[in-house]
Every structure is written in structure tokens, then in C-alpha cells.
Write a protein that holds these residues in place. Structure first.
Motif, PDB file in Angstrom:
ATOM      1  N   SER A  52     -18.965  18.486 -18.927  1.00  0.00           N
ATOM      2  CA  SER A  52     -19.598  18.222 -20.214  1.00  0.00           C
ATOM      3  C   SER A  52     -20.800  17.290 -20.075  1.00  0.00           C
ATOM      4  CB  SER A  52     -18.593  17.623 -21.187  1.00  0.00           C
ATOM      5  OG  SER A  52     -18.276  16.310 -20.794  1.00  0.00           O
ATOM      6  N   LEU A  53     -21.082  16.891 -18.845  1.00  0.00           N
ATOM      7  CA  LEU A  53     -22.213  16.000 -18.601  1.00  0.00           C
ATOM      8  C   LEU A  53     -23.506  16.795 -18.525  1.00  0.00           C
ATOM      9  CD1 LEU A  53     -20.485  14.038 -15.736  1.00  0.00           C
ATOM     10  CD2 LEU A  53     -20.761  13.268 -18.080  1.00  0.00           C
ATOM     11  N   LYS A  54     -24.580  16.195 -18.961  1.00  0.00           N
ATOM     12  CA  LYS A  54     -25.879  16.862 -18.858  1.00  0.00           C
ATOM     13  C   LYS A  54     -26.442  16.576 -17.470  1.00  0.00           C
ATOM     14  CE  LYS A  54     -26.760  16.955 -23.698  1.00  0.00           C
ATOM     15  NZ  LYS A  54     -27.748  17.228 -24.683  1.00  0.00           N
ATOM     16  N   LYS A  55     -26.277  17.526 -16.593  1.00  0.00           N
ATOM     17  CA  LYS A  55     -26.777  17.417 -15.217  1.00  0.00           C
ATOM     18  C   LYS A  55     -27.643  18.631 -14.940  1.00  0.00           C
ATOM     19  CE  LYS A  55     -24.272  13.766 -14.116  1.00  0.00           C
ATOM     20  NZ  LYS A  55     -24.829  12.493 -13.720  1.00  0.00           N
ATOM     21  N   ASP A  56     -28.710  18.417 -14.210  1.00  0.00           N
ATOM     22  CA  ASP A  56     -29.599  19.532 -13.898  1.00  0.00           C
ATOM     23  C   ASP A  56     -29.160  20.222 -12.611  1.00  0.00           C
ATOM     24  OD1 ASP A  56     -30.345  17.690 -11.970  1.00  0.00           O
ATOM     25  OD2 ASP A  56     -32.384  17.433 -12.703  1.00  0.00           O
ATOM     26  N   ASP A  57     -29.808  21.324 -12.303  1.00  0.00           N
ATOM     27  CA  ASP A  57     -29.469  22.090 -11.096  1.00  0.00           C
ATOM     28  C   ASP A  57     -29.635  21.254  -9.838  1.00  0.00           C
ATOM     29  OD1 ASP A  57     -28.919  24.227 -12.707  1.00  0.00           O
ATOM     30  OD2 ASP A  57     -30.744  25.343 -12.211  1.00  0.00           O
ATOM     31  N   ALA A  58     -30.630  20.376  -9.820  1.00  0.00           N
ATOM     32  CA  ALA A  58     -30.881  19.542  -8.644  1.00  0.00           C
ATOM     33  C   ALA A  58     -29.680  18.641  -8.342  1.00  0.00           C
ATOM     34  CB  ALA A  58     -32.138  18.707  -8.849  1.00  0.00           C
ATOM     35  N   PHE A  59     -29.014  18.149  -9.381  1.00  0.00           N
ATOM     36  CA  PHE A  59     -27.830  17.313  -9.190  1.00  0.00           C
ATOM     37  C   PHE A  59     -26.752  18.088  -8.434  1.00  0.00           C
ATOM     38  CE2 PHE A  59     -23.571  16.097 -10.659  1.00  0.00           C
ATOM     39  CZ  PHE A  59     -23.544  14.768 -10.276  1.00  0.00           C
ATOM     40  N   PHE A  60     -26.478  19.298  -8.881  1.00  0.00           N
ATOM     41  CA  PHE A  60     -25.429  20.094  -8.232  1.00  0.00           C
ATOM     42  C   PHE A  60     -25.860  20.548  -6.836  1.00  0.00           C
ATOM     43  CE2 PHE A  60     -24.286  20.294 -12.712  1.00  0.00           C
ATOM     44  CZ  PHE A  60     -22.960  19.900 -12.631  1.00  0.00           C
ATOM     45  N   GLU A  61     -27.133  20.777  -6.631  1.00  0.00           N
ATOM     46  CA  GLU A  61     -27.625  21.107  -5.295  1.00  0.00           C
ATOM     47  C   GLU A  61     -27.428  19.932  -4.346  1.00  0.00           C
ATOM     48  OE1 GLU A  61     -31.633  22.615  -5.580  1.00  0.00           O
ATOM     49  OE2 GLU A  61     -30.993  24.208  -6.954  1.00  0.00           O
ATOM     50  N   ARG A  62     -27.629  18.692  -4.853  1.00  0.00           N
ATOM     51  CA  ARG A  62     -27.374  17.502  -4.017  1.00  0.00           C
ATOM     52  C   ARG A  62     -25.900  17.421  -3.634  1.00  0.00           C
ATOM     53  NH1 ARG A  62     -30.553  14.919  -7.765  1.00  0.00           N
ATOM     54  NH2 ARG A  62     -28.782  13.769  -8.616  1.00  0.00           N
ATOM     55  N   LEU A  63     -24.998  17.748  -4.567  1.00  0.00           N
ATOM     56  CA  LEU A  63     -23.569  17.718  -4.249  1.00  0.00           C
ATOM     57  C   LEU A  63     -23.224  18.751  -3.184  1.00  0.00           C
ATOM     58  CD1 LEU A  63     -21.910  17.302  -7.771  1.00  0.00           C
ATOM     59  CD2 LEU A  63     -22.648  15.539  -6.166  1.00  0.00           C
ATOM     60  N   ILE A  64     -23.791  19.935  -3.310  1.00  0.00           N
ATOM     61  CA  ILE A  64     -23.547  20.988  -2.315  1.00  0.00           C
ATOM     62  C   ILE A  64     -24.120  20.579  -0.967  1.00  0.00           C
ATOM     63  CG2 ILE A  64     -24.118  23.361  -1.666  1.00  0.00           C
ATOM     64  CD1 ILE A  64     -24.045  23.970  -4.741  1.00  0.00           C
ATOM     65  N   ASP A  65     -25.345  20.055  -0.969  1.00  0.00           N
ATOM     66  CA  ASP A  65     -25.971  19.602   0.277  1.00  0.00           C
ATOM     67  C   ASP A  65     -25.191  18.460   0.923  1.00  0.00           C
ATOM     68  OD1 ASP A  65     -27.950  21.504  -0.061  1.00  0.00           O
ATOM     69  OD2 ASP A  65     -29.430  20.076  -0.857  1.00  0.00           O
ATOM     70  N   ALA A  66     -24.560  17.627   0.091  1.00  0.00           N
ATOM     71  CA  ALA A  66     -23.760  16.514   0.609  1.00  0.00           C
ATOM     72  C   ALA A  66     -22.484  17.001   1.275  1.00  0.00           C
ATOM     73  CB  ALA A  66     -23.427  15.537  -0.512  1.00  0.00           C
ATOM     74  N   GLY A  67     -22.025  18.218   0.922  1.00  0.00           N
ATOM     75  CA  GLY A  67     -20.826  18.757   1.553  1.00  0.00           C
ATOM     76  C   GLY A  67     -19.698  19.104   0.608  1.00  0.00           C
ATOM     77  N   LEU A  68     -19.973  19.148  -0.692  1.00  0.00           N
ATOM     78  CA  LEU A  68     -18.921  19.526  -1.638  1.00  0.00           C
ATOM     79  C   LEU A  68     -18.476  20.959  -1.364  1.00  0.00           C
ATOM     80  CD1 LEU A  68     -17.241  18.699  -4.124  1.00  0.00           C
ATOM     81  CD2 LEU A  68     -19.049  19.682  -5.539  1.00  0.00           C
ATOM     82  N   GLY A  69     -17.178  21.128  -1.097  1.00  0.00           N
ATOM     83  CA  GLY A  69     -16.647  22.439  -0.752  1.00  0.00           C
ATOM     84  C   GLY A  69     -16.152  23.232  -1.941  1.00  0.00           C
ATOM     85  N   ALA A  70     -15.680  22.530  -2.981  1.00  0.00           N
ATOM     86  CA  ALA A  70     -15.161  23.216  -4.158  1.00  0.00           C
ATOM     87  C   ALA A  70     -15.304  22.302  -5.366  1.00  0.00           C
ATOM     88  CB  ALA A  70     -13.689  23.587  -3.964  1.00  0.00           C
ATOM     89  N   ARG A 100     -17.287  13.201   8.249  1.00  0.00           N
ATOM     90  CA  ARG A 100     -16.064  12.964   9.028  1.00  0.00           C
ATOM     91  C   ARG A 100     -15.257  14.250   9.206  1.00  0.00           C
ATOM     92  NH1 ARG A 100     -13.679   7.109   7.880  1.00  0.00           N
ATOM     93  NH2 ARG A 100     -15.595   5.987   7.419  1.00  0.00           N
ATOM     94  N   GLY A 101     -15.784  15.359   8.744  1.00  0.00           N
ATOM     95  CA  GLY A 101     -15.091  16.631   8.885  1.00  0.00           C
ATOM     96  C   GLY A 101     -14.025  16.875   7.837  1.00  0.00           C
ATOM     97  N   ILE A 102     -14.106  16.169   6.726  1.00  0.00           N
ATOM     98  CA  ILE A 102     -13.122  16.281   5.660  1.00  0.00           C
ATOM     99  C   ILE A 102     -13.653  17.232   4.596  1.00  0.00           C
ATOM    100  CG2 ILE A 102     -11.871  15.000   3.877  1.00  0.00           C
ATOM    101  CD1 ILE A 102     -12.275  12.474   5.696  1.00  0.00           C
ATOM    102  N   ALA A 103     -12.849  18.206   4.204  1.00  0.00           N
ATOM    103  CA  ALA A 103     -13.213  19.114   3.119  1.00  0.00           C
ATOM    104  C   ALA A 103     -13.095  18.349   1.803  1.00  0.00           C
ATOM    105  CB  ALA A 103     -12.295  20.326   3.101  1.00  0.00           C
ATOM    106  N   VAL A 104     -14.130  18.429   0.973  1.00  0.00           N
ATOM    107  CA  VAL A 104     -14.160  17.665  -0.268  1.00  0.00           C
ATOM    108  C   VAL A 104     -14.120  18.610  -1.462  1.00  0.00           C
ATOM    109  CG1 VAL A 104     -15.409  15.943  -1.613  1.00  0.00           C
ATOM    110  CG2 VAL A 104     -15.543  15.890   0.888  1.00  0.00           C
ATOM    111  N   HIS A 105     -13.175  18.340  -2.373  1.00  0.00           N
ATOM    112  CA  HIS A 105     -13.052  19.078  -3.624  1.00  0.00           C
ATOM    113  C   HIS A 105     -13.202  18.069  -4.753  1.00  0.00           C
ATOM    114  CE1 HIS A 105     -10.163  22.117  -1.476  1.00  0.00           C
ATOM    115  NE2 HIS A 105     -11.316  21.956  -0.849  1.00  0.00           N
ATOM    116  N   ALA A 106     -13.832  18.480  -5.828  1.00  0.00           N
ATOM    117  CA  ALA A 106     -13.960  17.615  -7.003  1.00  0.00           C
ATOM    118  C   ALA A 106     -13.508  18.398  -8.226  1.00  0.00           C
ATOM    119  CB  ALA A 106     -15.398  17.134  -7.170  1.00  0.00           C
ATOM    120  N   HIS A 107     -13.172  17.666  -9.265  1.00  0.00           N
ATOM    121  CA  HIS A 107     -12.724  18.267 -10.514  1.00  0.00           C
ATOM    122  C   HIS A 107     -13.568  17.669 -11.628  1.00  0.00           C
ATOM    123  CE1 HIS A 107     -10.212  19.002 -14.035  1.00  0.00           C
ATOM    124  NE2 HIS A 107      -9.671  19.970 -13.342  1.00  0.00           N
ATOM    125  N   SER A 108     -14.025  18.510 -12.541  1.00  0.00           N
ATOM    126  CA  SER A 108     -14.878  18.036 -13.622  1.00  0.00           C
ATOM    127  C   SER A 108     -14.643  18.852 -14.885  1.00  0.00           C
ATOM    128  CB  SER A 108     -16.348  18.153 -13.221  1.00  0.00           C
ATOM    129  OG  SER A 108     -17.197  17.794 -14.288  1.00  0.00           O
TER     130      SER A 108
END
Length: 146
Positions: free
Chosen positions: A118-136, A107-115
Motif C-alpha cells: 500500500s506504499l507509494k513506491k516507484d519502479d526504481a525502488f523495486f528494481e533496487r530491491l531486486i538488484d540487492a538480491g530480493l528473491g521473493a 552471504r548467500g542467503i535467500a531473502v524473502h519479504a512480505h508486504s
């Protein structure tokens, strides 16, 4: 500041007060440009300064935001430009966080998340977030010594 300027400020404020409500009166309510939406009100930590970590119930309980409700909320915010995914919970715990990000990004909305990361997440998880459009991704390092 002299005594007259306080009176003038009060008069101007009183004059402008009805203008605040003009968009609603004309049937065009204002829409915020930035909002914070909590994808869920859960966290895997028990931080002493955080109400969620201390076990306090928020007004929304311990729920998970459904995609249907999320889309309804976004539909009500036509001028939204920035979405902040945080408040009382750890957004990266949400099982559909990548889809939540993608819906807003489409929808053209810049998305920021806060974390707290401390969760055990692999690189693929964060790559999916970036590919989904996470801006920050904002990171909290509170209590790093404990």
C-alpha cells in the motif's frame, strides 16, 4: 493404535531427548536454516486483525533494526539459508531495506519479504530491491474491499 505402541513411543522419545542437546554439549549449537527477522515494528495501515495495526506494543516496541545489530544477528546464524523479512511490521518502510537485503544476499542467503504494497513506491525502488538480491516478495491482499 494399541496401548503398547504409545508406551514404546514415550520410551523412544525419552531416549532421544538427550540427543537433542548433544550439539550444545559438544560446543556446537545448532543453527537454524530459516529465520524471520522483523526490520521494524511499524506499519502504515491499521488492519483490524493485526496487533500492530490495532496499536498493540510488541515486546520490541516500535523500533527500527539497525544495520549493526542486523549484522550481529546474521553472524550468529552461520548455517542460515533463507531469511524472511516480516512479522509485526511493514518491512518496505525500513529506510535501509535494500541494504538489509544486500547484506544477506552477499552471504548467500535467500531473502524473502512480505508486504501489503500500500506504499507509494516507484519502479526504481523495486528494481533496487531486486538488484540487492530480493528473491521473493509475498503480498498480502487482506481487506481488499475496504
Amino acid at each position: 493404535m494399541n496401548a503398547g505402541s504409545g508406551t514404546l513411543r514415550a520410551r523412544v522419545k525419552r531416549w532421544l531427548e538427550p540427543v537433542r542437546y548433544l550439539p550444545f554439549a559438544l560446543g556446537r549449537p545448532r543453527s537454524p536454516r530459516t529465520v524471520a527477522i522483523d526490520p521494524l515494528t511499524r506499519c502504515n495501515l491499521a488492519c483490524p486483525l493485526c496487533p500492530t495495526g490495532r496499536g498493540h506494543q510488541t515486546s520490541s516496541g516500535k523500533g527500527i533494526l539497525s544495520l549493526a545489530l542486523y549484522c550481529k544477528i546474521l553472524d550468529q546464524l552461520p548455517r542460515l539459508r533463507t531469511l524472511r523479512l516480516w512479522n509485526w511490521g511493514e518491512p518496505l518502510i525500513h529506510p535501509q531495506i535494500d541494504e538489509i537485503i544486500a547484506i544477506a544476499a552477499r552471504r548467500g542467503i535467500a531473502v524473502h519479504a512480505h508486504s501489503h504494497l500500500s506504499l507509494k513506491k516507484d519502479d526504481a525502488f523495486f528494481e533496487r530491491l531486486i538488484d540487492a538480491g530480493l528473491g521473493a516478495l509475498w503480498v498480502s491482499l487482506d481487506g481488499a474491499s475496504e
